[in-house]
Design a protein around this motif. Structure first.
Motif, short mmCIF file in Angstrom:
data_model
loop_
_atom_site.label_atom_id
_atom_site.label_comp_id
_atom_site.label_asym_id
_atom_site.label_seq_id
_atom_site.Cartn_x
_atom_site.Cartn_y
_atom_site.Cartn_z
N GLY A 109 4.28 -9.83 -16.69
CA GLY A 109 3.38 -8.71 -15.78
C GLY A 109 3.04 -9.47 -14.43
O GLY A 109 2.89 -8.81 -13.41
N THR A 110 2.83 -10.72 -14.45
CA THR A 110 2.53 -11.62 -13.20
C THR A 110 3.55 -11.45 -12.17
O THR A 110 3.30 -11.14 -11.07
CB THR A 110 2.29 -13.21 -13.45
N THR A 111 4.69 -11.53 -12.73
CA THR A 111 6.06 -11.47 -11.91
C THR A 111 6.09 -9.91 -11.27
O THR A 111 6.33 -10.09 -10.06
CB THR A 111 7.30 -11.65 -12.67
N ILE A 112 5.60 -9.17 -12.22
CA ILE A 112 5.87 -7.73 -11.53
C ILE A 112 4.82 -7.57 -10.32
O ILE A 112 4.92 -7.00 -9.35
CB ILE A 112 5.33 -6.65 -12.41
N MET A 113 3.48 -7.95 -10.81
CA MET A 113 2.56 -7.96 -9.73
C MET A 113 2.91 -8.46 -8.26
O MET A 113 2.53 -8.20 -7.27
CB MET A 113 1.10 -8.46 -10.11
N PHE A 147 4.80 -8.07 -2.70
CA PHE A 147 5.82 -8.41 -1.54
C PHE A 147 6.14 -6.84 -1.12
O PHE A 147 6.33 -6.75 0.01
CB PHE A 147 6.66 -9.15 -2.39
N ALA A 148 6.43 -6.02 -2.21
CA ALA A 148 6.86 -4.69 -1.69
C ALA A 148 5.75 -3.86 -0.86
O ALA A 148 6.32 -3.33 0.15
CB ALA A 148 7.25 -3.85 -2.97
N MET A 149 4.35 -4.28 -1.07
CA MET A 149 3.42 -3.72 -0.26
C MET A 149 3.62 -4.23 0.95
O MET A 149 3.24 -3.41 2.05
CB MET A 149 1.99 -4.05 -1.01
N GLY A 170 4.53 -14.96 -2.04
CA GLY A 170 5.48 -16.17 -2.24
C GLY A 170 4.67 -17.16 -2.95
O GLY A 170 5.39 -18.27 -3.72
N ALA A 171 3.34 -17.60 -2.42
CA ALA A 171 2.48 -18.59 -2.94
C ALA A 171 2.16 -18.27 -4.38
O ALA A 171 2.24 -19.21 -5.12
CB ALA A 171 1.33 -18.69 -2.00
N ILE A 192 16.29 -6.47 -3.15
CA ILE A 192 15.50 -6.19 -4.22
C ILE A 192 14.25 -5.44 -3.85
O ILE A 192 13.87 -4.35 -4.20
CB ILE A 192 15.24 -7.40 -5.17
N VAL A 193 13.45 -6.24 -2.82
CA VAL A 193 12.13 -5.72 -2.70
C VAL A 193 12.10 -4.42 -1.87
O VAL A 193 11.47 -3.52 -1.98
CB VAL A 193 11.32 -6.60 -1.86
N THR A 194 13.28 -4.31 -0.93
CA THR A 194 13.60 -2.92 -0.32
C THR A 194 13.96 -1.74 -1.47
O THR A 194 13.34 -0.94 -1.17
CB THR A 194 14.73 -3.21 0.70
N VAL A 195 14.75 -2.11 -2.30
CA VAL A 195 14.94 -1.14 -3.24
C VAL A 195 13.93 -0.64 -4.16
O VAL A 195 13.65 0.42 -4.37
CB VAL A 195 16.14 -1.77 -4.53
N MET A 196 12.89 -1.64 -4.50
CA MET A 196 11.88 -1.35 -5.32
C MET A 196 10.90 -0.28 -4.29
O MET A 196 10.53 0.40 -4.88
CB MET A 196 10.81 -2.62 -5.32
N LEU A 197 10.82 -0.68 -3.19
CA LEU A 197 9.98 0.20 -2.03
C LEU A 197 10.54 1.53 -1.93
O LEU A 197 9.78 2.57 -2.05
CB LEU A 197 9.62 -0.57 -0.86
N ILE A 198 11.90 1.66 -1.78
CA ILE A 198 12.38 2.85 -1.67
C ILE A 198 12.32 3.95 -2.61
O ILE A 198 12.07 4.94 -2.88
CB ILE A 198 13.84 2.77 -1.08
N LEU A 199 12.51 3.15 -3.97
CA LEU A 199 12.59 3.67 -5.31
C LEU A 199 10.95 4.43 -5.53
O LEU A 199 10.86 5.32 -5.97
CB LEU A 199 12.90 2.63 -6.41
N GLY A 200 10.23 3.42 -5.31
CA GLY A 200 8.80 3.73 -5.48
C GLY A 200 8.15 5.07 -4.48
O GLY A 200 7.61 5.82 -4.79
N GLY A 201 8.56 4.70 -3.22
CA GLY A 201 8.15 5.48 -2.04
C GLY A 201 7.56 4.74 -1.09
O GLY A 201 6.70 3.99 -1.52
N THR A 202 7.86 5.02 0.22
CA THR A 202 7.22 4.37 1.10
C THR A 202 5.97 5.15 1.71
O THR A 202 5.88 6.28 1.57
CB THR A 202 8.13 4.21 2.58
N ARG A 203 5.11 4.32 2.40
CA ARG A 203 4.15 5.01 3.16
C ARG A 203 3.15 5.51 2.19
O ARG A 203 2.47 6.41 2.43
CB ARG A 203 4.45 5.97 4.25
N LYS A 204 2.95 4.80 0.90
CA LYS A 204 1.77 5.28 0.09
C LYS A 204 1.32 4.01 -0.64
O LYS A 204 0.22 4.36 -1.13
CB LYS A 204 2.54 5.90 -1.12
#
Lengths: 251, 349
Positions: B58-62, B67-69, B249-250, B271-283
């Motif tokens: 869960g920590t890793t996901i957060m 990062f994606a945010m 990162g910290a 990976i972080v780009t894929v996560m963001l695009i997958l979830g949706g940008t600008r939200k």
């Protein structure tokens, strides 16, 4: 008594390699002037506008706005000093509604568009000012429409509204009526005739009807050079101008 | 359609325009529930996973969410197409790690230094490359992250090279909360930091500044024509975003007490780009959805076969991009439109 010209251009030169697009152009705009700039395709009209607004850098020459030199300033700084333009090719924020397109410009003029805190009452004031301006221009009823869904003629009016919202001292209108169907053109004419009297305006237009109705002085640009200038009636009668426009020499 | 006469037309109310810049078109209770959902899920997961040893997952996901945010601010809102964002994530991780070894074991101080360091790196690199756009910018962002990766790889004395940074000593938060073996402290700490950054990012994108970024993304030339100092605005958001990425990162460094070379890898950026695009940008919430879905799919399918998850995630990304313009976050809108269509058909007929 002499007044400082709102816009004063001296010896403006620009060439791309061997092609000269502006050659020692001198233009003065008094406060409240209505000057038309005409010329055949490729005469360098839009280049001239880009030189003025700062999207191109002149090779030499000076540009002064109310006596202050601006030729070294970035485009956005020239806007802040009071030089606004409309675009020939529509360059609107197509995802925003009409009101927001103007409000963003007003926020920029009022110098709070950089604020990272929430929308303050000031943003509401921007929206209200935007609405008032749009009402005045006759497009207030479409304020909530998304720009990309807007008819072409109204997009052109919005262009002018945005430029006006910056409260410029000098306004460059780059073919404000281009591409507007003749049924809607009279709205543009109407708006042009009601532009604030204290703004100096340089209008670039292919439509001679618009130019001759609007301008008090006309400058004819050919291959980057000022061919001639004068009152509309004199320009219309000038054989040289007719030759350039009709593409043949008048014998 | 003809333009209206310049008489005095009925003035449309401007109240909806103000409201629409906020939460969207849902009724208030539903909107509030929607806003509460991710945070309730984060709290619920804490109690649900405490026993199962899944907390560090869960920590890793957060951390990925954060990062994606940060990437959403740059890529989504400002329209800066970058593949080098892991540079700031990785730099933050290394700075936090090095701080804990050489400077202080206090994680809060290390975290603050990492944020500032990453922001400064964002400021400097951004200033160098933000006058470019599109493909040029993309290439320059790749160049920066490649250089940093090679530096971290070669500077073994400082970073430990490909062995990673070892020997981090992370003290308790506020001198009280130890980073324990079960990861409860790391989890709560990360959740709190995520929430604070989220509030800041939310304010930012719903401010006049955020609106001007939106305008720059749509048409930078237009924004210059109304007097917007485009470069400065982009540099500001880039710096803030780099700081947030550095914060992520910290968190990563502190929660694992280790920094590996992969934090600076191109793959991390990808990976972080894929996560963001997958979830949706600008939200902003797109980062939440994307990071969770990506991580859960990766975790569950990797058990079947080590390479299977890449296939699944790749397929999901393709489907999302093809059918959901706004990422997985768009499912709500698509369903709503579908329901409205059904309702209209049955209601009117």
């Amino acid at each position: 008594m002499t007044t400082t010209p709102a816009l004063s251009i001296r010896g403006l030169n620009k060439s791309f390699g061997a092609i000269v697009v502006a050659q020692s152009i001198d233009v003065d705009l008094k406060p409240g002037a209505r000057v038309g700039l005409i010329g055949p395709n490729g005469a360098g009209k839009t280049t001239f506008v880009n030189l003025l607004t700062g999207f191109l850098t002149p090779d030499s020459g000076t540009i002064a706005l109310d006596g202050e030199r601006i030729e070294a300033l970035a485009p956005e700084m020239r806007v802040k000093r009071g030089l606004a333009r409309t675009h020939q090719i529509k360059a609107l924020l197509r995802g925003f509604n009409v009101r927001d397109n103007v409000a963003v410009a007003i926020a920029e003029r009022r110098n709070f568009a950089w604020r990272m805190m929430r929308y303050t009452p000031q943003w509401r004031e921007c929206l209200e000012e935007s609405q008032t301006l749009l009402d005045d221009m006759g497009i207030g009823v479409v304020a909530d429409r998304i720009v990309r869904e807007l008819p072409y003629g109204q997009q052109r009016l919005l262009e002018i509204a945005i430029a006006l919202s910056l409260k410029p001292r000098v306004l460059l209108l780059d073919e404000p009526a281009a591409g507007v169907p003749s049924t809607e053109a009279h709205h543009i004419h109407d708006v042009l005739s009601r532009l604030p009297k204290d703004i100096a305006i340089l209008i670039i237009e292919h439509d001679m009807d618009v130019i001759f109705r609007f301008a008090e002085e006309i400058i004819v640009l050919v291959q980057g050079k000022v061919l001639t200038r004068g009152e509309p009636a004199a320009i219309a009668a000038d054989p040289e101008v007719r030759a350039v426009y009709l593409g043949r020499t008048v014998i | 359609m003809t333009p209206a006469k310049p008489s005095t037309p009925a003035k449309p109310s401007i109240a909806p325009a103000v409201a629409a810049s906020g939460t969207g078109h849902y009724p208030l209770p539903i909107a509030l529930a929607g806003h509460a959902l991710p945070w309730l899920a984060i709290i619920a997961f804490f109690f649900f996973a405490s026993g199962g040893g899944y907390l560090s997952f869960g920590t890793t996901i957060m951390i990925w969410i954060l990062f994606a945010m940060s990437l959403d601010l740059v890529l989504g809102y400002a329209g800066i197409v970058t593949l080098g964002h892991a540079a700031y994530f990785g730099f933050g991780a290394y700075v936090a790690g090095l701080c804990s070894i050489y400077l202080t074991s206090d994680p809060l101080i290390g975290h603050a230094i990492a944020i500032v360091a990453a922001a400064v790196l964002g400021l400097v690199t951004g200033a160098l490359i933000l006058h470019t756009t599109g493909v040029t910018f993309l290439m320059l962002s790749l160049a920066i992250i490649s250089m940093m990766f090679e530096f971290a790889n070669k500077a073994k004395d400082i970073t430990g090279g490909d062995d990673g940074l070892q020997g981090m000593k992370v003290g308790p938060i506020f001198g009280t909360f130890e980073f324990n073996l079960f990861g409860t402290t790391a989890y709560v700490y990360t959740a709190v930091v995520l929430f604070l950054w989220f509030l800041i990012a939310w304010r930012l994108v719903h401010s006049p500044f955020g609106r001007s970024l939106d305008g720059i993304r749509q048409n930078a030339r237009r924004m210059r024509a109304i007097g917007t100092p485009v470069w400065w605005r982009l540099l500001a958001v880039y710096t803030i975003s780099a700081g947030i990425a550095g914060s992520a990162g910290a968190l990563s460094a502190h929660s694992t007490r280790f920094v590996g070379l992969d934090v600076l890898s191109l793959l991390t950026s990808g990976i972080v780009t894929v996560m963001l695009i997958l979830g949706g940008t600008r939200k902003l919430y797109g980062a939440f959805v994307g990071a969770v879905v990506y991580s859960v799919v990766q975790d569950s399918t990797a058990k079947i076969s080590p390479n299977f998850w890449e296939f699944i995630v790749g397929g999901m990304l393709i489907l999302t991009v093809l059918f959901l313009e706004g990422g997985l976050m768009d499912i709500g809108r698509v369903v709503r439109n579908f329901i409205a269509k059904i309702a209209k058909r049955s209601g009117v007929a």
